[in-house]
Scaffold this active site. Structure first.
Site: not given
Ligand code: SF4
Length: 348
Positions: A41, A124, A142
């Site tokens: 990520e 996020y 996202d």
């Protein structure tokens, strides 16, 4: 109960169509290793999956777990990161690995709130780790998911104002069952079917009640507010080879390309200082490097020189140890352009 049906249809599609990615487990196969999820990520912010895979594999080979990464030398990690851009992320990544190793016994926390306390983990990334690595019903949104939701719910507010209504709509759809697979299914749908241009609505598992498709506006969403043109900055890069090696400077630890090596040059500005950083018999190239950063576009002019005595205060990298791949992309471009130029003959 449209929302429930939405998740069911999406998960059934994911079970058959999930992308195989090195940081993932197959659908229904349990949760993925939090270290791998976190690393992927962090790398995927602002970068494509295809670009990230070789970096991810190299990082895992070098540093197979969070303890190994926490023990790594800063310069080694920054060199392995070179080319992924946004170097502040790499510095935060190291700080995060060290915090997890030192304060959490090497185990990533599983709540979004605790994850957000760690360096470099924003809302996020915290949601993505909580969902994918711990199967918690976090609302992961996202860019791909934003697009799917804006279209499926036909949200016509332009981004970035649309972020709030999109996140609110997305939250109503997160299922209690398999939320980690659901988040990844949404990412995959956005990446492979509900693509930015020409969404493949015929192959979409949720097309039956997709409002943008029904209204004939799928390809136009999400709307975006017009962006102002990027400002321009200019600067110089000086490629010099001394008897002791290539002359490099290390950028200050904070800020753009912080802590990374580069070719010496003054500040980048609308009107840069044309003075060379040290005296040499410079040859100026009749070509320049252009590079786009998030907030400005840079044009770098280049001078090259062969020098005998290296100037004080710079890093010297012996020819045998020099690898332009460990430079940030803009500095790599400078070297590639310089090397291809006839003026480079005098440097060899
Ligand atoms: Fe996207 Fe088309 Fe599916 Fe709607 S039907 S979610 S626009 S791919």
């Amino acid at each position: 109960m449209r929302e429930r049906a939405f998740a069911d249809r999406l998960l059934a599609w994911y079970d058959r169509n999930a992308r195989v990615l090195p940081w993932r487990v197959a659908p229904g196969g349990g949760t993925a290793d939090p270290y791998r999820v976190w690393l992927s990520e962090v790398m995927l912010q602002q970068t494509t999956v295809a670009a990230v895979i070789p970096y991810f594999e190299r990082f895992l080979a070098n540093w197979p777990d969070v303890h190994a990464l926490a023990r790594a030398e800063d310069a080694e990690v920054m060199a392995a990161w070179a080319g992924l851009g946004y170097y502040a992320r790499a510095r935060n990544m190291l700080a995060c690995a060290r915090a997890v190793a030192a304060d959490h016994d090497g185990r990533f926390p599983f709540t979004e709130a605790a994850l957000r306390q760690l360096p470099g983990i924003g809302p996020y990334t915290a949601a993505a780790i909580a969902a994918i690595a711990f199967d918690r019903p976090a609302n992961v949104v996202d860019g791909n998911i934003e697009r799917v939701i804006a279209r499926h719910a036909d949200i016509r507010v332009p981004l970035p104002d649309a972020k709030k209504p999109i996140a609110a709509e997305a939250a109503t759809r997160v299922p209690a069952d398999r939320p980690g697979d659901y988040a990844q299914a949404m990412m995959d749908l956005g990446a492979t079917v509900c693509t930015p241009r020409d969404p493949a609505c015929g192959a979409c598992p949720v097309h039956a009640d997709c409002r943008a498709r029904m209204a004939g506006v799928a390809g136009d969403l999400p709307l975006r507010r017009a962006r102002a043109a990027r400002p321009q900055r200019r600067g110089w890069a000086h490629v010099a080879l001394s008897d002791e090696g290539w002359v490099l400077e290390r950028r200050p630890p904070r800020g753009l390309l912080g802590g990374m090596p580069g070719w010496p040059g003054g500040a980048w500005a609308e009107v840069p200082d044309d003075a060379a950083p040290f005296a040499a018999d410079w040859a100026e190239l009749d070509a320049e490097v252009r590079h786009v950063f998030t907030h400005f576009e840079l044009r770098l002019r280049i001078r090259v020189a062969r020098i005998e005595t290296p100037p004080a205060g710079y890093e010297l990298v012996p020819r045998s140890a020099f690898d332009s791949a460990s430079l940030p992309t803009v500095m790599k471009k400078v070297f590639a352009l310089a090397r291809a130029h006839s003026a480079f003959e005098r440097v060899r």
